[in-house]
Design an enzyme around this catalytic site. Structure first.
Site, mmCIF file in Angstrom:
data_model
loop_
_atom_site.group_PDB
_atom_site.id
_atom_site.type_symbol
_atom_site.label_atom_id
_atom_site.label_comp_id
_atom_site.label_asym_id
_atom_site.label_seq_id
_atom_site.Cartn_x
_atom_site.Cartn_y
_atom_site.Cartn_z
ATOM 1 N N GLN A 10 -31.463 -13.351 11.377
ATOM 2 C CA GLN A 10 -31.618 -11.968 11.857
ATOM 3 C C GLN A 10 -30.306 -11.416 12.398
ATOM 4 O OE1 GLN A 10 -34.320 -10.262 11.382
ATOM 5 N NE2 GLN A 10 -35.819 -11.870 10.940
ATOM 6 N N LYS A 25 -33.002 -11.062 3.515
ATOM 7 C CA LYS A 25 -32.985 -10.262 4.736
ATOM 8 C C LYS A 25 -31.699 -9.441 4.842
ATOM 9 C CE LYS A 25 -35.828 -13.580 7.284
ATOM 10 N NZ LYS A 25 -37.135 -12.948 7.446
ATOM 11 N N CYS A 55 -44.075 -15.892 13.323
ATOM 12 C CA CYS A 55 -43.636 -17.297 13.175
ATOM 13 C C CYS A 55 -42.906 -17.788 14.411
ATOM 14 C CB CYS A 55 -42.759 -17.503 11.943
ATOM 15 S SG CYS A 55 -43.634 -17.306 10.410
ATOM 16 N N ASP A 62 -28.980 -20.255 13.610
ATOM 17 C CA ASP A 62 -29.897 -19.578 12.700
ATOM 18 C C ASP A 62 -29.519 -18.094 12.720
ATOM 19 O OD1 ASP A 62 -31.941 -18.141 11.564
ATOM 20 O OD2 ASP A 62 -33.559 -19.232 12.551
ATOM 21 N N HIS A 71 -37.669 -19.337 15.699
ATOM 22 C CA HIS A 71 -38.601 -19.211 14.573
ATOM 23 C C HIS A 71 -39.098 -20.620 14.234
ATOM 24 C CE1 HIS A 71 -39.768 -18.516 10.333
ATOM 25 N NE2 HIS A 71 -39.786 -17.220 10.611
#
Ligand code: PLP
Length: 418
Positions: free
Chosen positions: A216, A239, A377, A213, A136
């Site tokens: 997700q 999220k 993104c 990261d 991202h």
């Protein structure tokens, strides 16, 4: 604090009763353009269960006061609730200590914090930072800025046409100049689940730290920072069924202790004079100003909610949804599927031949189906495939197989119309 924690979904732990889970999410029970809402844009943000909405409303109605600053009753209540949320986050990702849980505004701010503070202390001219081609923008740009500032080099681990990292290239890129490997756990545009523990092992062997990261990942699978042995991990509250405005940075103390503060201001100081300021201890050293403590408290509630249902069960259920959606969308034909990794989570990305992603998104919207279109993104991912964007359906624990059928019917209509 006595917040409502018992919900419809949590009463029944034996079966994954998605209809009962849906009862917990008021926003899902509406029509758009006269059609039942089918919300499949969960990668962008998830909807909130009543228990989270109520936590926020109850807090402002009954307990609001700034944290860490007052001796009075309400401030004490707010501080306790906020610090309880930190404990919940620690447990959620199995961090060794609460000191290692820093509240930020979101994944983006968490990554910027590390890129700045770690970079200031540990990255010098000639050093290298590795990111992957599927990151991202939030896990690319802060590192580019760092490299610019410090005279370091950004190097990129490519992925293959299935959307899996090219392992040999990763191994080739590793060398003692690499100070950081910044990598996504789950790709938001390909759905790829990366082998984080293996990446960490390899990176550590050359002395590099690893930032994961997990924006997700945490809503789809159990994430254990000790099992992964990662140095940093970032995710966003919004999220994972909590409010916007809150994120988490986990870090190993050996780094956090030595990193300079990211921002200056209240809460990150022990004492201030014009001659010298003494910084606060962890985690407060990295929490300048008033953190969105209400959002942090909502994150604690959201995590309790998710754990009440059981993340392993959520993962198993969502895996079935993803497989079903992939099969059914593929069966429509005349499309490209982006991301066919062996291990995937969360989303399916595709593009119909000759139909712009934007048109597909607009047309299914009129049929009540919310999808995301565009680059997500991740412009380098789009450049890899030579496309301007894709259509993405992304899933949450409240989505159903019937919703996927509605999506597929809507997509079939789009195809017929073109
Ligand atoms: N990283 C990944 C993989 C994402 O999917 C996102 C958001 O879509 C981000 C980072 C940025 O998250 P936020 O905007 O909440 O900071």
């Amino acid at each position: 604090m006595a917040y409502p924690t018992q919900t419809a979904a949590m009463e029944d732990l034996d079966t994954f009763d998605v209809q009962r889970i849906r009862e917990d999410f008021p926003i899902l029970h509406q029509k758009v353009y006269g059609k039942p809402l089918v919300y499949l844009d969960n990668g962008a943000t998830t909807q909130k269960p009543s228990v989270v909405i109520d936590t926020i409303a109850d807090f402002y109605r009954q307990r609001n006061s700034n944290i860490h600053r007052g001796v009075h009753y309400l401030s004490d209540q707010a501080t306790t609730a906020f610090e309880d949320a930190r404990k919940t986050v620690r447990r959620f990702i199995n961090a060794p200590h609460e000191r290692q849980i820093i509240f930020t505004r979101g994944t983006t701010e968490s990554i910027n914090l590390v890129a700045f503070s770690f970079g200031e202390r540990f990255v010098n001219a000639g050093d290298e930072i590795l990111v992957s081609e599927m990151e991202h923008h939030s896990n690319i740009v802060p590192w580019q800025m760092l490299c610019e500032r410090r005279g370091a080099k950004l190097r990129v681990i490519p992925f293959d046409d299935k959307g899996e990292l090219v392992w040999e290239k990763f191994e080739e890129l590793l060398n003692p100049r690499v100070k950081m490997v910044a990598i996504t756990f789950v790709s938001n545009s390909l759905g790829t689940v990366n082998p984080i523990a293996r990446i960490v092992e390899k990176a550590h062997a050359v002395g590099a730290a690893v930032l994961v990261d997990a924006a997700q990942a945490v809503q789809h699978k159990v994430v254990d920072v000790q099992a992964l042995d990662c140095d940093f991990l970032a995710f966003s509250g919004h999220k994972v069924y909590a409010s916007t405005g809150i994120g988490v940075l986990y870090g190993k103390e050996k780094w956090l202790e030595r990193m300079p503060p990211y921002q200056g201001g209240g809460d990150m100081i022990k004492s201030v004079s014009f001659e010298k300021t003494v910084f606060n201890e962890l985690p407060f050293k990295f929490e300048a100003g008033t953190v969105d403590y209400v959002a942090a408290i909502s994150l604690g509630t959201a995590i309790d909610y998710l754990e009440g249902i059981g993340l392993e069960r959520v993962e198993a259920y969502e895996d079935q949804l993803l497989r079903y959606a992939t099969e059914r969308i593929t069966s429509l034909g005349d499309l490209r599927l982006f991301g066919q990794a062996r291990e995937k989570a969360g989303s399916v990305s595709f593009l119909f031949d000759g139909i712009h992603h934007y048109d597909t998104g607009l047309m299914v919207d009129k049929m009540g189906v919310a999808l995301r279109t565009g680059t997500h993104c991740t412009e380098p991912v789009m450049q890899h495939f030579g496309v301007t964007g894709t259509v993405r359906a992304s899933f949450a624990l409240y989505n159903t197989f019937e919703e996927i059928d509605i999506l597929v019917e809507a997509l079939a209509r789009v195809k017929r119309m073109f």
